[in-house]
Motif scaffolding. Structure first.
Motif, PDB file in Angstrom:
ATOM      1  N   ILE A 120     -30.769  26.445   2.069  1.00 55.95           N
ATOM      2  CA  ILE A 120     -29.167  26.240   1.899  1.00 55.95           C
ATOM      3  C   ILE A 120     -28.819  27.256   3.570  1.00 55.95           C
ATOM      4  O   ILE A 120     -29.270  28.602   2.855  1.00 55.95           O
ATOM      5  N   GLU A 121     -28.666  26.867   4.007  1.00 53.47           N
ATOM      6  CA  GLU A 121     -28.388  28.044   5.580  1.00 53.47           C
ATOM      7  C   GLU A 121     -26.928  28.200   5.799  1.00 53.47           C
ATOM      8  O   GLU A 121     -26.511  27.443   6.013  1.00 53.47           O
ATOM      9  N   VAL A 122     -26.454  29.376   6.575  1.00 54.64           N
ATOM     10  CA  VAL A 122     -25.104  28.639   7.462  1.00 54.64           C
ATOM     11  C   VAL A 122     -26.100  29.497   9.115  1.00 54.64           C
ATOM     12  O   VAL A 122     -26.650  30.674   8.523  1.00 54.64           O
ATOM     13  N   TRP A 123     -25.725  28.481   9.738  1.00 50.65           N
ATOM     14  CA  TRP A 123     -26.467  28.237  10.566  1.00 50.65           C
ATOM     15  C   TRP A 123     -25.760  29.635  12.374  1.00 50.65           C
ATOM     16  O   TRP A 123     -26.541  29.850  13.158  1.00 50.65           O
ATOM     17  N   GLU A 124     -24.471  30.180  11.681  1.00 50.64           N
ATOM     18  CA  GLU A 124     -23.817  30.364  12.810  1.00 50.64           C
ATOM     19  C   GLU A 124     -23.984  31.898  13.111  1.00 50.64           C
ATOM     20  O   GLU A 124     -24.493  32.508  12.523  1.00 50.64           O
ATOM     21  N   ASP A 125     -24.346  32.386  14.450  1.00 51.49           N
ATOM     22  CA  ASP A 125     -25.131  33.504  14.738  1.00 51.49           C
ATOM     23  C   ASP A 125     -24.109  34.091  16.423  1.00 51.49           C
ATOM     24  O   ASP A 125     -23.873  33.349  16.382  1.00 51.49           O
ATOM     25  N   GLY A 126     -24.388  34.885  16.965  1.00 49.51           N
ATOM     26  CA  GLY A 126     -23.803  35.717  17.691  1.00 49.51           C
ATOM     27  C   GLY A 126     -22.868  36.735  16.990  1.00 49.51           C
ATOM     28  O   GLY A 126     -22.768  36.611  16.636  1.00 49.51           O
ATOM     29  N   SER A 127     -22.309  37.073  18.206  1.00 47.04           N
ATOM     30  CA  SER A 127     -21.383  38.806  18.604  1.00 47.04           C
ATOM     31  C   SER A 127     -19.992  38.633  17.743  1.00 47.04           C
ATOM     32  O   SER A 127     -19.659  38.751  17.003  1.00 47.04           O
ATOM     33  N   ASP A 128     -19.587  37.079  17.639  1.00 45.04           N
ATOM     34  CA  ASP A 128     -18.435  36.586  17.227  1.00 45.04           C
ATOM     35  C   ASP A 128     -18.658  36.045  15.499  1.00 45.04           C
ATOM     36  O   ASP A 128     -17.353  34.974  15.054  1.00 45.04           O
ATOM     37  N   LEU A 129     -19.285  36.121  15.284  1.00 46.69           N
ATOM     38  CA  LEU A 129     -19.887  35.204  13.915  1.00 46.69           C
ATOM     39  C   LEU A 129     -19.003  36.405  12.906  1.00 46.69           C
ATOM     40  O   LEU A 129     -18.723  35.622  12.005  1.00 46.69           O
TER      41      LEU A 129
ATOM     42  N   LYS B 262     -23.459  43.926   6.526  1.00 45.56           N
ATOM     43  CA  LYS B 262     -23.777  45.261   7.336  1.00 45.56           C
ATOM     44  C   LYS B 262     -23.374  44.594   8.729  1.00 45.56           C
ATOM     45  O   LYS B 262     -23.974  44.348   9.630  1.00 45.56           O
ATOM     46  N   LEU B 263     -21.830  45.391   8.765  1.00 46.98           N
ATOM     47  CA  LEU B 263     -21.195  44.832  10.098  1.00 46.98           C
ATOM     48  C   LEU B 263     -21.076  46.223  10.809  1.00 46.98           C
ATOM     49  O   LEU B 263     -20.564  46.125  12.063  1.00 46.98           O
ATOM     50  N   ASP B 264     -21.015  47.781  10.467  1.00 46.05           N
ATOM     51  CA  ASP B 264     -20.847  48.806  11.852  1.00 46.05           C
ATOM     52  C   ASP B 264     -22.536  48.646  12.646  1.00 46.05           C
ATOM     53  O   ASP B 264     -22.304  50.133  12.773  1.00 46.05           O
ATOM     54  N   THR B 265     -22.947  47.987  12.841  1.00 38.34           N
ATOM     55  CA  THR B 265     -24.098  47.962  14.214  1.00 38.34           C
ATOM     56  C   THR B 265     -23.810  46.503  14.379  1.00 38.34           C
ATOM     57  O   THR B 265     -23.193  46.100  14.375  1.00 38.34           O
TER      58      THR B 265
ATOM     59  N   PRO C 277     -39.560  44.803   1.593  1.00 34.35           N
ATOM     60  CA  PRO C 277     -40.822  45.300   0.943  1.00 34.35           C
ATOM     61  C   PRO C 277     -40.905  46.575   1.343  1.00 34.35           C
ATOM     62  O   PRO C 277     -41.224  47.720   0.737  1.00 34.35           O
ATOM     63  N   ASP C 278     -40.154  46.613   2.362  1.00 29.92           N
ATOM     64  CA  ASP C 278     -40.728  48.247   2.798  1.00 29.92           C
ATOM     65  C   ASP C 278     -39.356  49.218   2.625  1.00 29.92           C
ATOM     66  O   ASP C 278     -38.980  50.759   2.744  1.00 29.92           O
ATOM     67  N   TYR C 279     -38.302  48.785   1.683  1.00 29.17           N
ATOM     68  CA  TYR C 279     -36.743  49.717   1.958  1.00 29.17           C
ATOM     69  C   TYR C 279     -36.176  49.479   2.424  1.00 29.17           C
ATOM     70  O   TYR C 279     -35.287  50.675   2.782  1.00 29.17           O
ATOM     71  N   LYS C 280     -36.068  48.755   3.420  1.00 29.73           N
ATOM     72  CA  LYS C 280     -35.355  48.986   4.891  1.00 29.73           C
ATOM     73  C   LYS C 280     -34.360  47.716   5.311  1.00 29.73           C
ATOM     74  O   LYS C 280     -34.573  46.848   4.450  1.00 29.73           O
ATOM     75  N   THR C 281     -33.086  48.062   5.218  1.00 31.17           N
ATOM     76  CA  THR C 281     -32.094  47.234   5.657  1.00 31.17           C
ATOM     77  C   THR C 281     -32.386  46.804   7.219  1.00 31.17           C
ATOM     78  O   THR C 281     -32.654  47.120   8.134  1.00 31.17           O
ATOM     79  N   PRO C 282     -31.401  46.236   7.071  1.00 32.59           N
ATOM     80  CA  PRO C 282     -31.267  45.132   9.073  1.00 32.59           C
ATOM     81  C   PRO C 282     -30.407  46.604   9.569  1.00 32.59           C
ATOM     82  O   PRO C 282     -29.910  47.290   8.676  1.00 32.59           O
ATOM     83  N   ASP C 283     -31.165  47.145  10.545  1.00 33.21           N
ATOM     84  CA  ASP C 283     -30.776  48.084  11.553  1.00 33.21           C
ATOM     85  C   ASP C 283     -31.329  48.789  11.249  1.00 33.21           C
ATOM     86  O   ASP C 283     -30.404  50.028  10.741  1.00 33.21           O
ATOM     87  N   HIS C 284     -32.121  49.510  10.136  1.00 33.10           N
ATOM     88  CA  HIS C 284     -31.846  50.574   9.429  1.00 33.10           C
ATOM     89  C   HIS C 284     -31.855  52.022   9.438  1.00 33.10           C
ATOM     90  O   HIS C 284     -32.414  52.375  11.290  1.00 33.10           O
TER      91      HIS C 284
END
Length: 719
Positions: free
Chosen positions: A564-573, A427-430, A390-397
């Motif tokens: 409805i979710e995609v649960w896989e997590d981690g650096s190798d996602l 977003k994959l550059d962080t 809601p603050d118009y921030k993306t992940p790793d803003h």
């Protein structure tokens, strides 16, 4: 004691007005007689109407004054205090002043408004300005009964917006229902706080009277620089119940408010009131069309892309349609009726604070829709959005330049079946690698109902093509083994509306539908009784990081039946099972069959899904025709001419899959003629009645209205 304007100034003002009228009259006659073009203007009937730099949406504008073209018909009105004030109109500006501390002084025109409407003013500065709706009594405004909102500035420059009212002579009652526990929701200080990333208004305020629910809603315009561009929208304070008798009329009153200053001034650029339609127009005879227009639902209005259906759709007479609406951030939804919307939601993720999703994009900065294909066979609509909070921030803003982008493609056919095709480019550059949702099953209730009022029992069914069926709300406890099914078909059930379904497949024999990562169903926090009001329509500041809960049935509210979710997590996602676009960015794709069916007709829904995934064996009987593939994103069987031919002859045999094929779609690449005849099992089919077709740059598209569970032969012959 009433403060008056200087008599000499009044005399001069009258002369200027009379002179201005004479000049305008001469100009009008001159331009009409000598045929000059009327630029930036239009004729409506016999009335000459000036164009303005703000849009007039669907609805009847029942009042407008920009203080330039109309004579002064205003009268002063003291709403609070011991002394009144003064006002002046000149050069497109209404200027008001009051010298009395703790006073509210306004002006009004003699005409009133009533029913379902909003009133709005634009002003010059964020200080001392307000707008009131004052009840009419015996042909006059009643200052003991009004609702209003105002904007003031503190000495340090901080801007505050708040609701003020007077009910039967008592000031600032605000909530006469006694249900609201937090009265701070009637006031906001603009200090760039969470979900309110603003430090000033956009110099407009609006009061909307929802006649159906009997509540007032209070809005202040805002703007924000988003990704280098100014974006404009509205925020909202808590609503207040109207206490007037049914049919009461209201005076629209811009006002100046004075706290404790020696003198307070307010400048206004226009005042307007617009009567709005309380319901959307009926589309039972519109046919299979997609239309960009004003869409009205449960008394709320905004820009919409509305998909309607014709005679091949079994719920046409119920006016069921599919909409992309600005007041829902263009999140697509089934319009079941004027009190019920239902959506499959969107892609969503989580980071530092809040939900990163299009629901948070209240200004519509990143959410947009466009029609890619529009013909008699199908409509294809592209919805694009960015995952922001809601603050118009993306992940790793502030880190990296990638924007988490989602492209969704909705393909619909005349019978109302569709495919939701999701392309998620994260977003994959962080270092951000959080899990994400592909959707939720959300029930949205209008201002005269709650979500639970619409949900049947059971509220949700999960099933697969092998015959397993589990019911929820009420029903069995959730068993995670459901997520091991090769397909997960979810059907939402309603009391007075069709079932709505979505189907997901993550079997290795059809990799196109799930991008290598399986879909998981989740009912960990979901419930039929929630009443969340932060979306759609609702624009109050968030009361919690993720939501605002409703207080009154009169607020548009939603609840979620499951995720409805995609649960896989981690650096190798994102090290495998991905595609790469032309810009070198990784993405994944999923597909879901969507549509509506008769209540609890689960077998028919299974047939629709199986017909999409496993239509049977396809065999061509024309030497120059080749079966190329099943396009699951478009729900079509694709054929290709290897050389020019006047006949396309092929067989579909569903018996190997035990499928009942429902209304198949064929694409024949290379076909170039609209003059043809269509046969099924040697029976001549009739265009419009038995099939729809479209000739495109790529060939011939065919949608066949049929159902069969045995081998069937199709022939297309040029005439």
């Amino acid at each position: 004691m009433r403060s008056q304007l200087n008599p000499q100034r009044i005399s001069m003002l009258r002369k200027l007005i009379i002179g201005g009228i004479l000049i305008l009259t001469f100009a009008y006659v001159f331009f009409n007689r000598y045929g000059f073009e009327k630029t930036d203007s239009k004729m409506e009937g016999d009335e000459y109407v000036m164009q303005r730099d703000f849009p007039i949406e669907e609805g009847e504008e029942i009042m407008f004054n920009d203080f330039t073209t109309k004579p002064n018909t205003f009268k002063g009105l003291l709403l609070k205090g011991a002394e009144e004030g003064a006002f002046n109109l000149s050069n497109g500006l209404l200027d008001m002043r009051t010298d009395a501390a703790n006073s509210i002084y306004g002006v009004h025109e003699p005409n009133t408004v009533s029913g379902h409407f909003y009133a709005e003013v634009a002003f010059t500065e964020d200080d001392n300005v307000g707008l009131a709706l004052v009840q009419e009594k015996d042909g006059q405004p009643d200052p003991t009964n009004f609702t209003s909102m105002n904007v003031t500035a503190y000495s340090n420059g901080t801007i505050a917006v708040q609701v003020s009212d007077c009910q039967e002579g008592r000031y600032n009652v605000l909530d006469n229902t006694g249900k609201l526990e937090d009265y701070s929701r009637y006031r906001v200080t603009l200090q760039n706080q969470y979900s309110v990333p603003y430090d000033s208004t956009d110099k407009k305020i609006r009061i909307f009277r929802d006649e159906g629910s009997g509540f007032f809603h209070f809005y202040y315009a805002v703007k924000l620089m988003v990704n280098g561009e100014w974006k404009h929208g509205w925020m909202e304070l808590s609503p207040s119940k109207d206490w007037a008798d049914e049919g009461t009329h209201y005076y629209v009153v811009p006002y100046v408010i004075n706290g404790a200053e020696e003198s307070a001034h307010a400048g206004f650029q226009y005042v307007r009131a617009v009567q709005k339609p309380p319901v959307d127009r009926q589309d039972t005879e519109t046919g299979f069309k997609v239309t960009k227009r004003d869409y009205n639902w449960s008394g709320q209005s905004g820009e919409g892309l509305v998909l309607t259906f014709g005679d091949h759709f079994k719920f046409k007479d119920k006016d069921v349609k599919f909409v992309f609406w600005s007041e829902a951030s263009y999140v697509p939804a089934w319009h079941m009726n004027n009190q019920l919307l239902y959506t499959y939601e969107f892609v969503e993720t989580w980071a530092e604070r809040g939900c990163y999703e299009p629901m948070s994009d209240r200004l519509g900065a990143y959410s947009s829709v466009e029609v890619l294909e529009d013909n008699d066979v199908r409509k294809v609509i592209h919805w694009r959005y960015i995952l922001v909070n809601p603050d118009y921030k993306t992940p790793d803003h502030g880190q990296g330049t990638d924007m988490p982008q989602v492209d969704e493609y909705y393909t619909f056919y005349p019978d109302g079946t569709g495919v939701r095709h999701i392309v998620y480019t994260p977003k994959l550059d962080t270092e951000f690698r959080k899990w994400h949702e592909l959707g939720e099953l959300i029930v949205i209730a209008g201002t005269q109902s709650n979500p639970i009022d619409h949900i049947a029992e059971p509220g949700l069914t999960a099933m697969n093509l092998q015959g397993d069926t589990v019911n929820f709300f009420p029903g069995e406890a959730f068993d995670k083994s459901i997520n091991n099914w090769p397909q997960v078909i979810q059907v939402a059930h309603f009391k007075d509306a069709p079932d709505a379904y979505c189907a997901w497949s993550h079997t290795q024999d059809i990799p196109d539908t799930y991008g290598g990562y399986e879909v998981s169903m989740d009912i960990s926090w979901h419930h039929t009784g929630y009443q969340m009001v932060h979306w759609p329509v609702g624009k109050e500041p968030f009361q919690e990081d993720f939501k605002t809960m409703g207080t009154w049935q009169a607020q548009v509210a939603h609840t979620s039946l499951c995720g409805i979710e995609v649960w896989e997590d981690g650096s190798d996602l994102w090290l495998d099972h991905y595609k790469t676009n032309s810009e070198g960015r990784k993405h994944r794709e999923w597909a879901s069959l969507i549509g509506v069916n008769d209540p609890m007709d689960l077998e028919q829904t299974r047939n629709q899904v199986k017909s999409w995934l496993y239509p049977g064996v396809v065999k061509t009987l024309t030497e120059a025709l080749q079966f190329e593939s099943i396009d699951y994103y478009k729900k079509e069987l694709v054929f290709k001419q290897t050389s020019k031919t006047d006949t396309c002859h092929f067989i579909i045999d569903p018996t190997t899959e035990d499928t009942t094929v429902q209304n198949p779609v064929f694409r024949i690449k290379g076909w170039d003629s609209e003059a043809f005849k269509m046969y099924q099992d040697d029976e001549l089919l009739h265009p419009g009645k038995d099939y729809a077709y479209a000739l495109t740059d790529d060939g011939l598209l065919l949608w066949i209205r049929t159902s069969f569970n045995k081998s069937s032969t199709f022939v297309v012959n040029k005439e």
